[in-house]
Design a protein around this motif. Structure first.
Motif, short mmCIF file in Angstrom:
data_model
loop_
_atom_site.label_atom_id
_atom_site.label_comp_id
_atom_site.label_asym_id
_atom_site.label_seq_id
_atom_site.Cartn_x
_atom_site.Cartn_y
_atom_site.Cartn_z
N THR A 188 10.22 2.72 11.81
CA THR A 188 9.16 2.51 12.79
C THR A 188 9.05 3.69 13.75
OG1 THR A 188 10.68 1.39 14.28
CG2 THR A 188 9.40 0.01 12.76
N GLN A 189 10.06 4.54 13.84
CA GLN A 189 10.12 5.68 14.74
C GLN A 189 9.95 5.27 16.20
OE1 GLN A 189 7.15 8.26 12.89
NE2 GLN A 189 8.82 9.52 12.16
N SER A 190 10.32 4.03 16.50
CA SER A 190 10.30 3.57 17.89
C SER A 190 11.28 2.41 18.04
CB SER A 190 8.90 3.12 18.31
OG SER A 190 8.54 1.94 17.63
N THR A 191 11.69 2.19 19.30
CA THR A 191 12.58 1.08 19.62
C THR A 191 12.08 0.45 20.91
OG1 THR A 191 14.46 2.24 18.64
CG2 THR A 191 14.96 0.42 20.13
N GLY A 192 12.00 -0.87 20.90
CA GLY A 192 11.57 -1.57 22.10
C GLY A 192 12.58 -2.61 22.51
N VAL A 193 12.56 -2.93 23.79
CA VAL A 193 13.45 -3.96 24.31
C VAL A 193 12.68 -4.79 25.33
CG1 VAL A 193 14.37 -2.46 26.13
CG2 VAL A 193 15.71 -4.39 25.36
N VAL A 194 12.91 -6.08 25.30
CA VAL A 194 12.33 -6.97 26.30
C VAL A 194 13.43 -7.28 27.30
CG1 VAL A 194 11.33 -9.25 26.75
CG2 VAL A 194 10.68 -7.98 24.69
N SER A 195 13.11 -7.09 28.57
CA SER A 195 14.09 -7.38 29.61
C SER A 195 13.48 -8.30 30.65
CB SER A 195 14.58 -6.09 30.26
OG SER A 195 13.54 -5.49 30.99
N GLU B 203 3.90 10.60 18.57
CA GLU B 203 2.73 10.21 17.77
C GLU B 203 2.69 8.72 17.48
OE1 GLU B 203 5.99 12.10 15.48
OE2 GLU B 203 4.68 12.91 17.00
N VAL B 204 3.84 8.06 17.48
CA VAL B 204 3.90 6.61 17.27
C VAL B 204 3.59 5.87 18.57
CG1 VAL B 204 5.42 4.69 16.64
CG2 VAL B 204 5.51 6.82 15.34
N ILE B 205 4.22 6.29 19.65
CA ILE B 205 3.98 5.64 20.95
C ILE B 205 2.51 5.78 21.34
CG2 ILE B 205 4.56 5.67 23.41
CD1 ILE B 205 6.78 4.51 21.55
N LYS B 206 1.89 6.89 21.01
CA LYS B 206 0.48 7.11 21.34
C LYS B 206 -0.40 5.97 20.82
CE LYS B 206 -3.23 10.46 20.61
NZ LYS B 206 -3.58 11.75 19.97
N THR B 207 -0.09 5.45 19.64
CA THR B 207 -0.89 4.37 19.05
C THR B 207 -0.70 3.04 19.77
OG1 THR B 207 0.79 3.70 17.43
CG2 THR B 207 -0.73 5.47 16.77
N MET B 208 0.33 2.95 20.60
CA MET B 208 0.64 1.70 21.31
C MET B 208 0.12 1.70 22.74
SD MET B 208 4.61 1.31 20.25
CE MET B 208 5.20 1.26 18.58
N LEU B 209 -0.41 2.83 23.21
CA LEU B 209 -0.81 2.96 24.60
C LEU B 209 -2.19 2.37 24.87
CD1 LEU B 209 0.34 6.63 25.31
CD2 LEU B 209 1.56 4.50 25.87
N GLY C 58 12.36 21.63 21.51
CA GLY C 58 12.81 20.42 22.17
C GLY C 58 12.66 19.19 21.27
N ARG C 59 13.58 18.25 21.44
CA ARG C 59 13.46 16.95 20.77
C ARG C 59 12.77 16.06 21.79
NH1 ARG C 59 16.46 20.78 18.22
NH2 ARG C 59 17.39 20.01 16.32
N VAL C 60 11.56 15.61 21.48
CA VAL C 60 10.72 14.91 22.46
C VAL C 60 10.64 13.42 22.12
CG1 VAL C 60 8.44 14.80 23.52
CG2 VAL C 60 9.36 17.01 22.79
N ILE C 61 10.87 12.60 23.13
CA ILE C 61 10.75 11.15 22.99
C ILE C 61 9.78 10.67 24.07
CG2 ILE C 61 11.96 8.94 23.22
CD1 ILE C 61 14.43 10.31 22.13
N ALA C 62 8.84 9.82 23.67
CA ALA C 62 7.88 9.25 24.61
C ALA C 62 8.41 7.90 25.12
CB ALA C 62 6.53 9.07 23.94
N LEU C 63 8.11 7.59 26.38
CA LEU C 63 8.53 6.33 26.99
C LEU C 63 7.29 5.57 27.46
CD1 LEU C 63 11.35 7.76 29.30
CD2 LEU C 63 11.61 6.79 27.01
#
Length: 177
Positions: free
Chosen positions: A5-12, A31-37, A56-61
């Motif tokens: 999925t190239q992403s990880t989510g957590v419910v808190s 590119e994956v997080i972009k589709t969720m915004l 750089g290794r880039v991660i979106a939040l």
């Protein structure tokens, strides 16, 4: 079957004086997080590509408030990770080991054909390949541009039709290609 999925989510949950509210927080490939915004910032693509082209290794939040009346156990991932609010990028710098360049040079000088296989993003892989001088030629990627497969340089300065072989380049092939 392995699903990437190239992403990880957590419910808190946040508890403020017995007032419980739920949130989803997600991290992953830009590119994956972009589709969720819900709303993509204007310079989103340019910013993460700039950092990636520099190695750089880039991660979106991203995040979203789910509210108070949520049954977490019944929540589907697709429902939680939609309409997210962009929080920013995290950029990791992972310098190459000093020995890597010398090892690649030694292998090339001994007539070995060198291929790099990595799980990095295509642009990060191209950066590393250039730093290690894995190829003496410029690199080119097979990319999807507006739904059409093309040959494209990592900085997107040159693009060629897929049916026209790009001569004088070394091919960088990644996931979907």
């Amino acid at each position: 079957a392995v699903v990437s999925t190239q992403s990880t989510g957590v419910v808190s949950q946040q508890d403020n004086n017995y007032n419980v509210e739920y949130f989803v927080m997600t991290k992953g490939a830009p590119e994956v997080i972009k589709t969720m915004l819900a709303k993509v910032p204007e310079s989103y693509d340019e910013t993460h590509k700039q950092y990636t082209l520099q190695g750089g290794r880039v991660i979106a939040l991203a995040k979203r408030a789910l509210g108070k009346d949520v049954t977490v156990r019944d929540l589907q991932r697709e429902d939680a990770e939609r309409d997210l609010e962009f929080c920013g990028f995290v950029v990791f710098s992972t310098p190459l080991k000093k020995e890597s360049k010398a090892a690649v040079t030694m292998l090339r000088d001994s007539s070995h054909y060198i291929v790099m296989i990595t799980g990095d993003s295509p642009l990060t892989a191209c950066y590393v390949a250039n730093q290690l001088r894995i190829s003496k030629k410029n690199l080119i990627l097979i990319q999807k541009d507006d739904g059409v497969w093309v040959w494209q340089t990592p900085d997107e300065s040159e693009e060629y039709p897929i049916d026209s072989p790009a001569k004088g380049f070394s091919l960088c092939l990644t996931g979907p290609a």
